[in-house]
Every structure is written in structure tokens, then in C-alpha cells.
Design a protein around this motif. Structure first.
Motif, PDB file in Angstrom:
ATOM      1  N   UNK A 150       0.854  -1.209   0.000  1.00  0.00           N
ATOM      2  CA  UNK A 150       0.000   0.000   0.000  1.00  0.00           C
ATOM      3  C   UNK A 150       0.880   1.247   0.000  1.00  0.00           C
ATOM      4  N   UNK A 151       1.903   1.243   0.855  1.00  0.00           N
ATOM      5  CA  UNK A 151       2.782   2.412   0.974  1.00  0.00           C
ATOM      6  C   UNK A 151       3.590   2.636  -0.302  1.00  0.00           C
ATOM      7  N   UNK A 152       4.193   1.560  -0.812  1.00  0.00           N
ATOM      8  CA  UNK A 152       5.085   1.726  -1.972  1.00  0.00           C
ATOM      9  C   UNK A 152       4.308   2.113  -3.228  1.00  0.00           C
ATOM     10  N   UNK A 165       1.422   7.175   1.635  1.00  0.00           N
ATOM     11  CA  UNK A 165       2.625   6.328   1.705  1.00  0.00           C
ATOM     12  C   UNK A 165       3.214   6.357   3.111  1.00  0.00           C
ATOM     13  N   UNK A 166       3.286   7.580   3.694  1.00  0.00           N
ATOM     14  CA  UNK A 166       3.813   7.696   5.068  1.00  0.00           C
ATOM     15  C   UNK A 166       2.958   6.864   6.036  1.00  0.00           C
ATOM     16  N   UNK A 167       1.641   6.990   5.889  1.00  0.00           N
ATOM     17  CA  UNK A 167       0.723   6.238   6.754  1.00  0.00           C
ATOM     18  C   UNK A 167       0.976   4.731   6.629  1.00  0.00           C
ATOM     19  N   UNK A 168       1.163   4.272   5.392  1.00  0.00           N
ATOM     20  CA  UNK A 168       1.392   2.846   5.139  1.00  0.00           C
ATOM     21  C   UNK A 168       2.690   2.350   5.761  1.00  0.00           C
ATOM     22  N   UNK A 169       3.774   3.107   5.572  1.00  0.00           N
ATOM     23  CA  UNK A 169       5.069   2.691   6.150  1.00  0.00           C
ATOM     24  C   UNK A 169       5.007   2.679   7.678  1.00  0.00           C
ATOM     25  N   UNK A 170       4.284   3.638   8.260  1.00  0.00           N
ATOM     26  CA  UNK A 170       4.155   3.639   9.726  1.00  0.00           C
ATOM     27  C   UNK A 170       3.383   2.398  10.200  1.00  0.00           C
ATOM     28  N   UNK A 171       2.367   2.008   9.443  1.00  0.00           N
ATOM     29  CA  UNK A 171       1.604   0.803   9.791  1.00  0.00           C
ATOM     30  C   UNK A 171       2.502  -0.447   9.711  1.00  0.00           C
ATOM     31  N   UNK A 192      12.413   8.958   3.352  1.00  0.00           N
ATOM     32  CA  UNK A 192      12.428   9.608   2.028  1.00  0.00           C
ATOM     33  C   UNK A 192      11.087  10.290   1.730  1.00  0.00           C
ATOM     34  N   UNK A 193       9.994   9.612   2.154  1.00  0.00           N
ATOM     35  CA  UNK A 193       8.664  10.198   1.962  1.00  0.00           C
ATOM     36  C   UNK A 193       8.528  11.466   2.803  1.00  0.00           C
ATOM     37  N   UNK A 194       8.983  11.410   4.051  1.00  0.00           N
ATOM     38  CA  UNK A 194       8.916  12.583   4.934  1.00  0.00           C
ATOM     39  C   UNK A 194       9.764  13.729   4.389  1.00  0.00           C
ATOM     40  N   UNK A 195      10.914  13.383   3.828  1.00  0.00           N
ATOM     41  CA  UNK A 195      11.769  14.419   3.227  1.00  0.00           C
ATOM     42  C   UNK A 195      11.020  15.111   2.087  1.00  0.00           C
ATOM     43  N   UNK A 196      10.345  14.289   1.244  1.00  0.00           N
ATOM     44  CA  UNK A 196       9.596  14.866   0.127  1.00  0.00           C
ATOM     45  C   UNK A 196       8.491  15.791   0.633  1.00  0.00           C
TER      46      UNK A 196
END
Length: 466
Positions: free
Chosen positions: A343-345, A356-362, A379-383
Motif C-alpha cells: 500500500x505504501x510503496x 505512503x507515510x501512513x502505510x510505512x508507519x503501519x 524519504x517520503x517525509x523528506x519529500x
């Protein structure tokens, strides 16, 4: 179907006994008939009927040692070991050469976890028995309980020398060889066994499994084929043959083998999934997606099915369909980190960075322990411009993944972005020390930081130290 005289007598005894129970009339049975009736009910799990038969049997044959031994067996089954032992001692005084007494004594010792004593009793039983195979099999089981796999193997082999058709002993021999990491020796043993019993589909199947285990896939395929020649309904052998053919990249033959299992029984999600994978390998995308859909229809809880469909559409760059299927999977199981990773990728690939951030945190919340998940999150947070949150997450990751240059280069870049040059230089020094050759990661992720004079000076300084 023609029944033997023994089977006819046995069925007659059973129906006569059940008729007696219904009418309350008392019929006479000999003690062996009672034994057969009792053991039949025990095998069926009908202990109440077995007890009734035993009570009537002992009333009609109060001195029958056979019935008393069946009584012992039932007492042991009910964990009434002290009463069983007392009765056995009485029987032993009358019949010290009855092998069944030693076998039941062994059973009691085994229940009390005294497996060495059980073996000693079984060794005594060997002196008096005519059924060596059964005693050797029981000894093998006791040695298994003691984790003495060599002795267990030795006794199961002796059992098979006496009774070559004993399938449970054959499985146990192979289990011992495998547990002892003796796959090649197991294959050699099975070769000699097959010489004596060439039509044993179990032996051919086990031989195929062992060949598969040592990555000898051509011999594995041949062995599974022989198993299917002997038993053309042997689903397991067709399934395993398909797996070995996949390893040989013989995908069309593998498909045929898997499809045979669908003809023999209700379709399994595993077979449907493998067929889909094989079709994808040979480039038949229509059939691949058809079988992936059948997989999740057959077993919606099988995560490999949903992952296969999702990954198929990702490879096709059809991210909307991939997202559709991963969302369906999450609706069924929203605790599955493999689903959340996808889901995140996928959201990252289509520029939906907050999702994407939500998915990686999950993923991390549900136990994903892969470094790349933390790196993707950063990388998502940086973006998203969430530099300080990215630093916080990477600092946490650094306590889990020690001395990882990919974390250090990112921390260096992020600290420079928030104008904390001292910390930026500190982490850049760490990164260069851990992996100087990958310094271009900083340029790739933080081109503005890379061009800074202080950064280039530090890199050049480290180059002279290498």
C-alpha cells in the motif's frame, strides 16, 4: 465387494452385539469376539460402548487375560495408571511370558515419561512376541521421545525388515534421517527399500522430497512421477512434481501437474497460485491473472494470493489496479504488514506521499523489521518537507540498525537542510567511515547539500585518509 470369512464374522459379531444392547437380551460371545468389539469401539472413539462391551465380556469370561489386557489398555487411555499397573502385576504372576503384558507395562512407563524403562520392557517383549515389527515400532517411538534419533531410526528400520508395508515406520525412518541432516543417506536407504518394495508410492514420494531437499530437481521429478504411476490419484506427488518442475523452469509441465490436483480433488489455493505464477513466467498474463483471482476467491485469507495479484499489476505499472487489490486485501486483514508495505510503496509510486507515510508507519507498527521500510519512510517525509520528523524516525532506526551508512547519509543531509551543520558533519563523518564508496547516495538524495563547500572538503579529506 467380497468379504473374507473373518470380516463377515466380525461384522456379524458387531451387529449381534448392537442388537443385544437394543433388546436387552443377553447373547454369548467368545472372549476374542469381545476383544474385537471393544477395540472397534475404541478405534471409533466410542468409549462408552467399549466399556459396556468390556463389562459384559468380563462377566462372561472373568478369567480371560485377553479381556483383562484390553481393560488395562482402557485404563491407560484414561490415565488410571496405578490401577492399570496393579492389574498388570496380577496378570504377570499368571502369565510371565505374555508379550502384551510387557507392551502395556512399557505403555505405562511411557505415559510417566520414563522412556528408558519403557524400552527395557519392550526388549523383554521381543523375547516372547511373534509380532517383532510392532515391538520395534514401539521402541522406535520411545527413542523418539528421548530424542535419540539414531536409535529410533535403527528400530524403525528393523520394523520395516519385519513388515515392509508399515507406512508409519517408513515415514518415521525418513523423519529421523532428515532430522539428523542425512538426506543423502536417506535416499540410499530408500533405494534399498524400493528394491524390496518397488510399488511403494510412499517410498517414491519420500525419495522425491529428499531429492528436492538437496536441490536434485531432475531426480525429484522422476521420483514423484513413479509415485503417480503407482497411484494415479496421489495428489501430494502431483503437487510436489509441479514444484520440482518449476525449479527446472519447465513451467508448462508444472502447470499440467498442478492442474491434475484440481481434477482429483477440490481446488487448493496453493495449486491455483502456483498455476498463476507459472502462467506469468511463460508470459500468459491473461491466464496468470485469472488463476490469481481464483486463488483469492478460493481462500480470501491467503495473503500470498493478494500479494501475487498486487505485485502483478505493479510489474505492469498499473498502479491503480494494484492499489484496488491491496485495498481489498486490507479490508480483509488490516494487520498484515506485507499488505501495508505494498500500500505504501504503490502510493509512493503515484505521488500520494501522505498515504505512503501512513502505510510505512503501519508496517513498522505491525512488526516490519526491514531497514528499507525505515528508509522509505524517511524519504517520503523528506519529500513532504517533514525534515525534523524524518530525523526523529531515522534516529530511532539507528538504535535498531547500528552503523548503517544509509541512515547516516540521510541524517547528514537532513541536518544540513535544517541548518544544523555540526550534526550534519558529524553524521557525514560516520557515513564516510562506514562506507566511503557509497558517498554518492548523498548527492542523489540531497543535491543541494552535496554541493556545499564544507561537505566537499570533508569528503576530500576522507579520500586522502583511505
Amino acid at each position: 465387494m467380497n468379504l473374507s470369512h473373518e470380516e463377515e464374522d466380525y461384522n456379524l459379531s458387531l451387529s449381534k452385539f448392537e442388537s443385544m444392547l437394543k433388546t436387552n437380551k443377553v447373547f454369548f460371545f467368545d472372549s476374542e469376539e469381545f476383544e474385537d468389539i471393544i477395540l472397534h469401539y475404541l478405534d471409533m472413539g466410542k468409549t462408552n460402548l467399549a466399556k459396556k462391551a468390556l463389562k459384559l465380556g468380563l462377566e462372561q469370561h472373568p478369567k480371560s487375560s485377553g479381556l483383562k489386557l484390553v481393560q488395562v489398555e482402557m485404563l491407560i487411555y484414561e490415565d488410571k495408571l496405578d490401577i492399570a499397573e496393579k492389574l498388570l502385576n496380577e496378570l504377570f504372576a499368571l502369565e510371565p511370558t505374555n508379550e502384551e503384558i510387557y507392551i502395556q507395562k512399557a505403555n505405562i512407563y511411557s505415559k510417566r515419561d520414563n522412556h528408558q524403562k519403557a524400552v527395557e520392557c519392550l526388549q523383554e517383549a521381543l523375547k516372547y512376541t511373534e509380532d517383532y515389527a510392532d515391538v520395534y515400532n514401539l521402541m522406535g517411538m520411545e527413542y523418539l521421545f528421548m530424542d535419540n534419533l539414531e536409535k529410533a531410526k535403527e528400530n524403525f528400520i528393523k520394523c520395516l525388515e519385519e513388515d515392509i508395508e508399515d507406512q508409519s515406520a517408513l515415514y518415521n525412518v525418513v523423519y529421523c534421517y532428515e532430522f539428523l541432516d542425512q538426506n543423502k543417506e536417506a535416499i540410499e536407504y530408500l533405494k534399498t527399500y524400493i528394491d524390496r518394495n518397488p510399488y511403494s508410492e510412499i517410498a517414491w514420494h519420500q525419495k522425491g522430497r529428499l531429492y528436492y531437499g538437496i536441490k536434485d530437481y531432475p531426480n525429484a521429478v522422476r521420483s514423484f512421477e513413479y509415485a503417480t504411476y503407482i497411484d494415479e490419484n496421489f495428489i501430494g506427488a502431483f503437487m510436489e512434481r509441479g514444484k520440482a518442475l518449476e525449479r527446472l523452469k519447465e513451467y508448462e509441465e508444472a502447470i499440467e501437474s498442478y492442474k491434475r490436483t484440481l481434477e482429483l480433488d477440490d481446488p487448493t489455493s496453493y495449486a491455483l497460485l502456483r498455476i498463476g505464477k507459472c502462467y506469468e513466467k511463460i508470459g500468459n498474463k491473461t491466464q496468470a491473472i485469472h488463476f490469481y483471482n481464483l486463488t483469492v476467491h478460493e481462500d480470501p485469507l491467503l495473503d500470498k494470493g493478494w500479494i501475487a495479484i498486487t505485485d502483478f499489476y505493479v510489474r505492469e505499472k498499473n498502479f491503480q489496479k494494484a492499489l484496488f487489490y491491496v485495498n481489498k486485501a486490507l479490508a480483509i486483514d488490516n494487520l498484515n504488514r506485507a499488505y501495508w508495505k505494498r500500500y505504501a510503496s504503490i502510493n509512493q509510486a503515484i505521488g500520494m506521499y501522505e498515504e505512503a507515510e501512513f502505510g510505512y508507519r503501519k508496517c513498522i507498527e505491525y512488526g516490519d523489521d526491514n531497514l528499507d521500510t525505515w528508509l522509505f519512510l524517511a524519504d517520503v517525509l523528506q519529500y513532504l518537507g517533514e525534515f525534523e520528523t524524518a530525523i526523529k524516525d531515522l534516529s530511532e532506526a539507528a538504535t535498531i540498525f547500528l552503523n548503517e551508512y544509509e541512515i547516516e547519509y540521510r541524517l547528514a543531509g537532513l541536518y544540513f537542510l535544517i541548518s544544523d551543520e555540526n550534526k550534519g558533519l558529524f553524521h557525514l563523518t560516520n557515513a564516510l567511515n562506514h562506507n566511503y564508496n557509497n558517498r554518492f547516495l548523498l548527492e542523489e538524495l540531497f543535491p543541494v547539500v552535496w554541493s556545499k563547500a564544507k561537505v566537499q572538503n570533508l569528503i576530500k579529506k576522507n579520500e586522502t585518509l583511505k
